[in-house]
Design a protein around this motif. Sequence first.
Motif, PDB file in Angstrom:
ATOM      1  N   GLY A   1     -36.947  39.455  84.846  1.00 43.62           N
ATOM      2  CA  GLY A   1     -37.985  40.472  85.014  1.00 43.62           C
ATOM      3  C   GLY A   1     -39.403  39.931  85.050  1.00 43.62           C
ATOM      4  N   ARG A   2     -39.552  38.625  84.847  1.00 46.01           N
ATOM      5  CA  ARG A   2     -40.918  38.064  84.890  1.00 46.01           C
ATOM      6  C   ARG A   2     -41.334  37.812  86.339  1.00 46.01           C
ATOM      7  NH1 ARG A   2     -39.821  33.328  80.802  1.00 46.01           N
ATOM      8  NH2 ARG A   2     -42.010  32.807  80.976  1.00 46.01           N
ATOM      9  N   LYS A   3     -42.656  37.715  86.521  1.00 45.73           N
ATOM     10  CA  LYS A   3     -43.187  37.474  87.869  1.00 45.73           C
ATOM     11  C   LYS A   3     -43.220  35.965  88.138  1.00 45.73           C
ATOM     12  CE  LYS A   3     -47.209  39.565  87.213  1.00 45.73           C
ATOM     13  NZ  LYS A   3     -47.195  40.043  85.836  1.00 45.73           N
ATOM     14  N   VAL A   4     -43.092  35.582  89.377  1.00 44.66           N
ATOM     15  CA  VAL A   4     -43.126  34.141  89.677  1.00 44.66           C
ATOM     16  C   VAL A   4     -44.494  33.550  89.335  1.00 44.66           C
ATOM     17  CG1 VAL A   4     -41.277  34.113  91.397  1.00 44.66           C
ATOM     18  CG2 VAL A   4     -43.615  34.552  92.135  1.00 44.66           C
ATOM     19  N   THR A   5     -45.514  34.399  89.360  1.00 43.44           N
ATOM     20  CA  THR A   5     -46.869  33.921  89.027  1.00 43.44           C
ATOM     21  C   THR A   5     -47.007  33.584  87.533  1.00 43.44           C
ATOM     22  OG1 THR A   5     -47.476  36.246  88.933  1.00 43.44           O
ATOM     23  CG2 THR A   5     -48.133  35.045  90.906  1.00 43.44           C
TER      24      THR A   5
ATOM     25  N   PHE B   1     -45.233  31.475  86.111  1.00 44.99           N
ATOM     26  CA  PHE B   1     -44.818  30.073  85.943  1.00 44.99           C
ATOM     27  C   PHE B   1     -45.819  29.127  86.615  1.00 44.99           C
ATOM     28  CE2 PHE B   1     -41.070  32.700  85.605  1.00 44.99           C
ATOM     29  CZ  PHE B   1     -40.534  32.253  84.398  1.00 44.99           C
ATOM     30  N   GLU B   2     -46.230  28.119  85.843  1.00 37.82           N
ATOM     31  CA  GLU B   2     -47.211  27.162  86.379  1.00 37.82           C
ATOM     32  C   GLU B   2     -46.547  26.107  87.254  1.00 37.82           C
ATOM     33  OE1 GLU B   2     -49.807  25.730  83.086  1.00 37.82           O
ATOM     34  OE2 GLU B   2     -49.242  27.639  82.185  1.00 37.82           O
ATOM     35  N   THR B   3     -45.292  25.803  86.936  1.00 39.15           N
ATOM     36  CA  THR B   3     -44.525  24.851  87.740  1.00 39.15           C
ATOM     37  C   THR B   3     -43.137  25.436  87.968  1.00 39.15           C
ATOM     38  OG1 THR B   3     -45.706  23.010  86.695  1.00 39.15           O
ATOM     39  CG2 THR B   3     -43.678  22.452  87.862  1.00 39.15           C
ATOM     40  N   CYS B   4     -42.627  25.280  89.191  1.00 42.25           N
ATOM     41  CA  CYS B   4     -41.304  25.811  89.550  1.00 42.25           C
ATOM     42  C   CYS B   4     -40.528  24.638  90.147  1.00 42.25           C
ATOM     43  CB  CYS B   4     -41.436  26.927  90.571  1.00 42.25           C
ATOM     44  SG  CYS B   4     -42.768  28.075  90.147  1.00 42.25           S
ATOM     45  N   VAL B   5     -39.595  24.110  89.368  1.00 44.75           N
ATOM     46  CA  VAL B   5     -38.963  22.851  89.775  1.00 44.75           C
ATOM     47  C   VAL B   5     -37.453  23.004  89.863  1.00 44.75           C
ATOM     48  CG1 VAL B   5     -39.028  22.011  87.350  1.00 44.75           C
ATOM     49  CG2 VAL B   5     -38.735  20.377  89.201  1.00 44.75           C
ATOM     50  N   ILE B   6     -36.877  22.375  90.867  1.00 43.93           N
ATOM     51  CA  ILE B   6     -35.414  22.344  90.976  1.00 43.93           C
ATOM     52  C   ILE B   6     -34.950  20.904  91.158  1.00 43.93           C
ATOM     53  CG2 ILE B   6     -35.495  22.958  93.465  1.00 43.93           C
ATOM     54  CD1 ILE B   6     -32.742  24.402  92.954  1.00 43.93           C
ATOM     55  N   PHE B   7     -33.971  20.526  90.359  1.00 50.60           N
ATOM     56  CA  PHE B   7     -33.349  19.208  90.475  1.00 50.60           C
ATOM     57  C   PHE B   7     -32.021  19.398  91.204  1.00 50.60           C
ATOM     58  CE2 PHE B   7     -36.215  18.706  86.932  1.00 50.60           C
ATOM     59  CZ  PHE B   7     -36.658  17.400  87.014  1.00 50.60           C
ATOM     60  N   HIS B   8     -31.983  18.980  92.462  1.00 53.13           N
ATOM     61  CA  HIS B   8     -30.734  19.049  93.234  1.00 53.13           C
ATOM     62  C   HIS B   8     -29.928  17.796  92.892  1.00 53.13           C
ATOM     63  CE1 HIS B   8     -31.761  22.487  95.737  1.00 53.13           C
ATOM     64  NE2 HIS B   8     -32.974  21.988  95.871  1.00 53.13           N
ATOM     65  N   ASN B   9     -29.152  17.920  91.816  1.00 54.54           N
ATOM     66  CA  ASN B   9     -28.423  16.760  91.299  1.00 54.54           C
ATOM     67  C   ASN B   9     -26.935  16.788  91.653  1.00 54.54           C
ATOM     68  OD1 ASN B   9     -27.763  14.581  89.128  1.00 54.54           O
ATOM     69  ND2 ASN B   9     -26.584  16.393  88.495  1.00 54.54           N
ATOM     70  N   VAL B  10     -26.402  17.989  91.945  1.00 57.04           N
ATOM     71  CA  VAL B  10     -24.962  18.077  92.188  1.00 57.04           C
ATOM     72  C   VAL B  10     -24.550  17.113  93.296  1.00 57.04           C
ATOM     73  CG1 VAL B  10     -25.070  19.954  93.902  1.00 57.04           C
ATOM     74  CG2 VAL B  10     -23.051  19.700  92.478  1.00 57.04           C
ATOM     75  N   GLY B  11     -23.367  16.520  93.117  1.00 56.42           N
ATOM     76  CA  GLY B  11     -22.904  15.601  94.147  1.00 56.42           C
ATOM     77  C   GLY B  11     -21.471  15.179  93.884  1.00 56.42           C
ATOM     78  N   SER B  12     -20.779  14.821  94.971  1.00 60.25           N
ATOM     79  CA  SER B  12     -19.416  14.303  94.822  1.00 60.25           C
ATOM     80  C   SER B  12     -19.246  13.155  95.813  1.00 60.25           C
ATOM     81  CB  SER B  12     -18.395  15.411  95.081  1.00 60.25           C
ATOM     82  OG  SER B  12     -18.463  15.837  96.427  1.00 60.25           O
ATOM     83  N   LEU B  13     -18.165  12.400  95.629  1.00 69.04           N
ATOM     84  CA  LEU B  13     -17.992  11.158  96.386  1.00 69.04           C
ATOM     85  C   LEU B  13     -17.225  11.325  97.690  1.00 69.04           C
ATOM     86  CD1 LEU B  13     -17.314   8.950  93.299  1.00 69.04           C
ATOM     87  CD2 LEU B  13     -19.105   8.505  94.978  1.00 69.04           C
ATOM     88  N   GLY B  14     -16.444  12.394  97.788  1.00 66.55           N
ATOM     89  CA  GLY B  14     -15.612  12.561  98.977  1.00 66.55           C
ATOM     90  C   GLY B  14     -14.346  11.733  98.880  1.00 66.55           C
ATOM     91  N   ASN B  15     -13.617  11.711  99.955  1.00 70.96           N
ATOM     92  CA  ASN B  15     -12.328  11.027  99.986  1.00 70.96           C
ATOM     93  C   ASN B  15     -12.542   9.512 100.104  1.00 70.96           C
ATOM     94  OD1 ASN B  15      -9.759  10.151 100.414  1.00 70.96           O
ATOM     95  ND2 ASN B  15      -9.262  11.647 102.014  1.00 70.96           N
TER      96      ASN B  15
END
Length: 268
Positions: A93-97, A99-113
């Motif tokens: 319910g909070r506004k995006v404003t 937040f002073e910083t909006c950060v995403i760590f795209h860390n998910v990963g897999s190795l495949g076959n």
Amino acid sequence: MASSSSSHVSLSGTTYCVVTGASQGIGRAISVEVSKLLGPKSVMLLLARNKEELAKTADLCKSGNVHVLYNSIDLSTATKDEMLAALNQALEGRKVTDFETCVIFHNVGSLGNLAIETTRMENVEELRQYYDLNVFNVIVLNTQFLKVFEPVEERVVLVNISSLCAIKPMSGMAYYCSGKAAKELYFKVLAEEKKHITVLNYSPGPVETAMIDYVIAEAINDNLKDVFHSFKSQGTLLKPEMTAKKCIKVLLSGKFTSGEHTDYFDDE
Ligand SMILES: NC(=O)c1ccc[n+]([C@@H]2O[C@H](COP(=O)([O-])OP(=O)(O)OC[C@H]3O[C@@H](n4cnc5c(N)ncnc54)[C@H](OP(=O)(O)O)[C@@H]3O)[C@@H](O)[C@H]2O)c1
């Protein structure tokens, strides 16, 4: 590391932070290290499939300043609406404003076959599944993140946990290398277009996680097996918290060019 500087990132204000692949390994370590730095009324959203392990990470992140939420989600099959709902829910319910910083760590990963020769890759369904998790849905999640925080786009920080394999071929890892390269270049294009968004492509070095054991157990390529065996036997693997600390240090220092490939072993 590139010498020109991107804008300085601060986590000490009220921060909205997402970490994918937060149930173990590097993602857990990043979550813990970030949680120590966040300012009052910050929120963290931890994503992965394993709910019990996510709960453990959340426990490790608890502090007076941070409200930690976690969501068990399969990022290989999640729809954009599910991703958007998860991001919006964490706003509570909070506004995006707010937040002073909006950060995403795209860390998910897999190795495949790792049990297939590069010259024999022809299972389109398997390739699609690999790219769904490691490329396509990273882009889709990132797009949802950009939509949510569009009104405060200049406060957005995107961290892509990349790999040396994004820029250097490794025998026996065609799934992984091609996926990492595609993902990194997507983030480079974004950085090129959006100069006011901070993009860090961070390569964590060889790190002691389940991924290493998976390579040793599954790889059919002798060179690949040898490389990872020697990492283990020579004790050269980094601990997850070492690379998580370095990633955050680089981010806070601002001593990187937005979008450029940045490595754990780069000079400071
Ligand atoms: N370890 C290394 O030496 C190394 C080196 C270079 C780059 N990296 C990169 O660093 C990142 C983290 O690697 P790591 O070594 O920490 O690997 P890891 O221990 O295998 O962790 C992978 C994380 O991704 C999550 N995950 C996997 N499939 C998922 C799915 N379908 N949906 C949602 N979450 C999923 C896992 O959680 P669940 O199983 O609970 O879903 C787990 O939290 C990866 O991008 C990897 O490529 C690692």
